[in-house]
Motif scaffolding. Structure first.
Motif, PDB file in Angstrom:
ATOM      1  N   ASP A   1       0.842  -1.204   0.000  1.00  0.00           N
ATOM      2  CA  ASP A   1       0.000   0.000   0.000  1.00  0.00           C
ATOM      3  C   ASP A   1       0.876   1.254   0.000  1.00  0.00           C
ATOM      4  N   ASP A   2       0.316   2.345   0.417  1.00  0.00           N
ATOM      5  CA  ASP A   2       0.945   3.673   0.396  1.00  0.00           C
ATOM      6  C   ASP A   2       2.312   3.669   1.086  1.00  0.00           C
TER       7      ASP A   2
ATOM      8  N   LYS B   1      -4.038  -1.002  -6.692  1.00  0.00           N
ATOM      9  CA  LYS B   1      -5.098  -0.342  -5.922  1.00  0.00           C
ATOM     10  C   LYS B   1      -5.040   1.134  -6.313  1.00  0.00           C
TER      11      LYS B   1
ATOM     12  N   ASP C   1     -13.068   2.343   4.210  1.00  0.00           N
ATOM     13  CA  ASP C   1     -11.905   2.299   5.101  1.00  0.00           C
ATOM     14  C   ASP C   1     -12.300   1.761   6.468  1.00  0.00           C
TER      15      ASP C   1
HETATM   16  C1  GLA Z   1      -6.860   5.561   1.663  1.00  0.00           C
HETATM   17  C2  GLA Z   1      -7.293   4.130   1.424  1.00  0.00           C
HETATM   18  C3  GLA Z   1      -6.630   3.236   2.422  1.00  0.00           C
HETATM   19  C4  GLA Z   1      -5.131   3.350   2.291  1.00  0.00           C
HETATM   20  C5  GLA Z   1      -4.717   4.783   2.472  1.00  0.00           C
HETATM   21  C6  GLA Z   1      -3.249   4.970   2.170  1.00  0.00           C
HETATM   22  O1  GLA Z   1      -7.349   6.048   2.857  1.00  0.00           O
HETATM   23  O2  GLA Z   1      -8.667   4.030   1.469  1.00  0.00           O
HETATM   24  O3  GLA Z   1      -7.040   1.900   2.212  1.00  0.00           O
HETATM   25  O4  GLA Z   1      -4.747   2.875   1.026  1.00  0.00           O
HETATM   26  O5  GLA Z   1      -5.442   5.663   1.622  1.00  0.00           O
HETATM   27  O6  GLA Z   1      -2.841   6.264   2.319  1.00  0.00           O
END
Ligand code: GLA
Length: 749
Positions: free
Chosen positions: A368-369, A478, A550
């Motif tokens: 992820d991020d 994603k 989320d």
């Molecule tokens: C959003 C997404 C999360 C995650 C964050 C990362 O909030 O919905 O699932 O990927 O960004 O910064």
């Protein structure tokens, strides 16, 4: 033929298996709407449209000065116009070259063709030529020569009718569109409620049912995206409609930007519904010869409640909106590191997470991020799509290989539309951020948006993403988007055209996604916007699944997934098992319940497995096995909401289309002392066949339960299961869940 046309009387009747829709070009050349509902024959239903004078409702000039009965103000129409005597909400509003806003649409001609039309640069339902018909109707303003082509796509087997409008300037001077809705539906008779789906970040798509009263009721978005706050989906229903009975109309907008869904109950209690791009933030100049294409709406009617309406949408979305390899291919069970590590990870940590997951049958690891630029929190780095090799400890390619060596596929997070002020991209191209010169832009999550209404910015993103996707073994993306847009302004358009920004932004997004889909057909893209902030049928054309919310709390998810299921199928809802106490709510729920709730979506995990006990890991392994075993039933089966989460015990069912097996899941939101039994009817089975009904053993089954009569398999007919149902055991503790597997034993001759 799905579309039947009475040429002499200019009546068009669209038939699907269970529904019909009729319109007629009347003696004044106005295209009137006469019927939408349960299937009928081709009878001329314009007899239901009674002309009768109404005070202060004007009359058509061409009808003769003596006739006060024909008035557009109460006439049911296919596409209403502002400024010429229809004082209700209207579908089309223009500014003519002389500054006036009048528009008069009159019927010109029609064309019928096999197959379903498609739309250039916009998502649309698609079908094989034998599966659909398209009716196009041309209307024209005889004074300004503005032309409107109304298109209807009819998918008879699915009870789906789609609509869109193309507006062409056939005059000699520019015309400005101030509102260009995709559809107008007038229902003359009946008293309706409407269901809309409101929410907020981490609590999307709550169901709201309100009575339609005189006046206007509307939901919409001016946030640049379809939004967490209102979904571009609504239902009009009769007063007695519930899951299994009553009439209802569903409207789903295939659009990911600013929308308006509005209804009006008029002076004589008729109902009008309009759906389209939100006009507040929109204006579009049409030079002579230019055309504007509205996005598409799909509609269905069910005479047997919300359940059937939802199943109609589920099928059309699964089979005629979602595209590409992942439409039918089994999607991998994934693990995402976000809630497991947030920004705090190294390459080695990710590889070890992937190894742990691979041992349990999980198939895809999603980073992820935080893997790019200077990105150790959400204050910087967005836009710098270059791997941070120092943090990863190796190249992205090598990291992908290491994950592959652990037996896992490799996925990656992007937020291509975002830009941080503290980023090299912003420093190099400050004019690429959406903001207005001379004003301080509103920040959200401390970030701005990239101006993807501009082709040069789109091309830059395409180049960056393609380069990353080609350099590492990535099979999943994603695609996130983490703010609402304001301070809208683009340097790509002059002052008179700024009203085109929001729609051009969405067209830019669609172009980028389309390009990626074509270049990397094997790529599975999961949409996301802070969870479900852009969960709409338009996105699903490009990304066959979307992170639903989320909020990963299993109990919070019951409401979110239930609301989402009114339009969208399980195969589109990203759902993960996360750690407890839950990071959004602090709630502690059993792992079993978390698994069962996530299995009502595209199943995956989002936690650090290394902080789990060996017993918990074994349980995860069993969950993954169970999900894989029942994949087809869950992802392609028919979905029934048997009990709403609001009732304290939420129950849903998957049943395969042939009625051979079913899976019923029940989750308690709380425990009630000495509670009454919960009984649910099981749907979709063959009435004459005999089934084995097994209550699946819970992980924490108490010895008393093993001995109780509840634990014994039952043998029951489909008819008995449908009419009398099954009994769900009570909850011995908060958030307990139960599951029944029902399988065909024998079929009666
Ligand atoms: C959003 C997404 C999360 C995650 C964050 C990362 O909030 O919905 O699932 O990927 O960004 O910064």
């Amino acid at each position: 033929m799905a579309v039947s046309i009475d040429r002499e009387n200019r009546i068009f009747t669209l038939h699907t298996k269970n529904t019909s829709y009729q319109m007629k070009a009347d003696e004044m050349d106005v295209l009137i709407h006469t019927y939408y509902g349960a299937r009928i024959d081709d009878s001329d239903l314009s007899q239901l449209v009674i002309h009768c004078g109404r005070g202060f409702s004007g009359n058509l000039y061409e009808n003769g000065k003596g006739d006060r009965n024909y008035t557009l103000d109460v006439l049911p129409q296919e596409y209403s116009c502002f400024g010429t005597g229809d004082y209700r909400i209207t579908a089309l509003r223009v500014k003519n070259p002389d500054g006036s806003q009048a528009c008069t649409l009159r019927y010109k001609k029609y064309e019928l063709s096999q197959g379903k039309y498609s739309l250039d640069g916009l998502p649309a339902v698609y079908a094989d030529p034998g599966e659909a018909e398209t009716l196009s109707i041309w209307m024209e303003d005889p004074f300004s020569h503005l032309e409107v082509i109304l298109r209807y796509g009819v998918l008879p087997e699915l009870d789906i009718i789609t609509r869109e409008a193309e507006i062409v300037n056939r005059g000699g001077s520019p015309v400005v569109l101030k509102k260009a809705a995709s559809m107008n539906l007038d229902i003359q008779y009946g008293d309706f409620d409407w269901l809309t789906f409101h929410g907020r970040h981490t609590m999307e798509r709550n169901i709201q049912r309100t009575e339609l009263e005189h006046g206007v009721q509307a939901v919409g978005s001016v946030r640049g995206t379809s939004s967490h706050h209102y979904n571009p989906f609504a239902v009009l229903c009769e007063k007695n409609t519930d899951e299994d009975k009553g009439g209802c109309y569903g409207f789903s907008f295939l659009y990911s930007g600013e929308f308006l869904l509005e209804t009006e109950k008029d002076q004589i209690s008729q109902t009008r519904l309009i759906c389209g791009i939100h006009p507040d933030d929109f204006s579009w100049t049409l030079e002579p010869g230019e055309a504007f294409q509205t996005p598409e709406v799909m509609m269905t009617y069910s005479g047997s409640g919300f359940g059937q309406m939802s199943r109609n949408f589920h099928k059309v979305i699964r089979e005629h909106i979602c595209r590409g390899e992942w439409k039918k291919k089994r999607r991998p069970v994934l693990i995402n590191n976000w809630e497991g590590t947030y920004f705090n990870f190294t390459g080695d940590k990710l590889v070890s997470m992937a190894k742990d997951a691979g041992k349990l049958g999980i198939e895809l690891f999603v980073m992820d991020d935080g893997w790019f630029g200077k990105r150790d929190d959400d204050n910087s780095g967005l836009g710098d799509w270059f791997p941070n090799e120092k943090k990863l400890g190796c190249t992205l390619k090598r990291l992908g290989e290491r994950i592959n060596e652990a037996g896992m596929q490799f996925g990656i997070w992007f937020e291509p539309e975002g830009i941080s002020e503290d980023s090299d991209l912003f420093r190099a191209h400050p004019d690429w951020a959406v903001r207005i010169d001379g004003r301080r832009p509103d920040l959200s999550r401390n970030q701005l948006m990239l101006d993807i209404s501009r082709k040069d910015v789109q091309d830059y993103i395409i180049e960056r993403l393609c380069s990353i996707l080609s350099e590492a073994p990535i099979t999943y993306v994603k695609w996130d988007m983490n703010r609402s847009i304001c301070d809208k302004y683009t340097k790509g358009l002059d002052a008179d055209h700024q009203g085109e920004f929001s729609h051009r932004f969405v067209l830019g997004l669609y172009r980028i996604l389309e390009t990626l889909n074509r270049r990397f057909p094997y790529l599975l893209i999961e949409g996301c916007s802070g969870g479900g902030g852009r969960f709409d049928a338009g996105m699903l054309y490009y990304t066959p699944q979307i992170w639903c919310s989320d909020n990963t709390d299993a109990i919070g998810r019951l409401d979110i997934q239930c609301g989402t299921s009114f339009c969208y199928p399980v195969s589109t809802m990203g759902a993960h098992v996360s750690a407890v106490p839950n990071h959004q709510t602090g709630r502690v729920t059993p792992l079993q319940t978390r698994g069962r709730v996530a299995m009502a979506g595209t199943f995956g995990y989002e936690l650090d497995l290394s902080s789990m006990t060996e017993e918990e890991k074994e349980e995860v392994k069993r969950q993954v096995e169970f999900f894989k075993k029942h994949y087809d039933l869950i992802q392609y089966g028919e979905y029934y909401r048997l009990r709403s989460p609001k009732e304290g015990c939420s129950v849903w069912e998957f049943v395969d289309e042939e009625g051979k097996e079913a899976l019923v899941t029940a989750v308690y939101s709380y425990v009630i002392s000495n509670s009454p039994f919960v009984n649910v009817k099981v749907h979709g089975l063959k009435p004459d066949a005999v089934y084995r009904v097994q209550l699946l053993k819970n992980e924490d089954t108490d010895p008393w339960f093993e001995q109780s009569e509840l634990a014994r398999d039952r043998i029951l007919s489909g008819n008995a299961l449908e009419q009398a149902g099954i009994v769900i055991p009570g909850a011995g503790k908060d958030y307990q869940s139960w599951q029944f597997y029902i399988s065909l034993l024998e079929e009666q001759e």
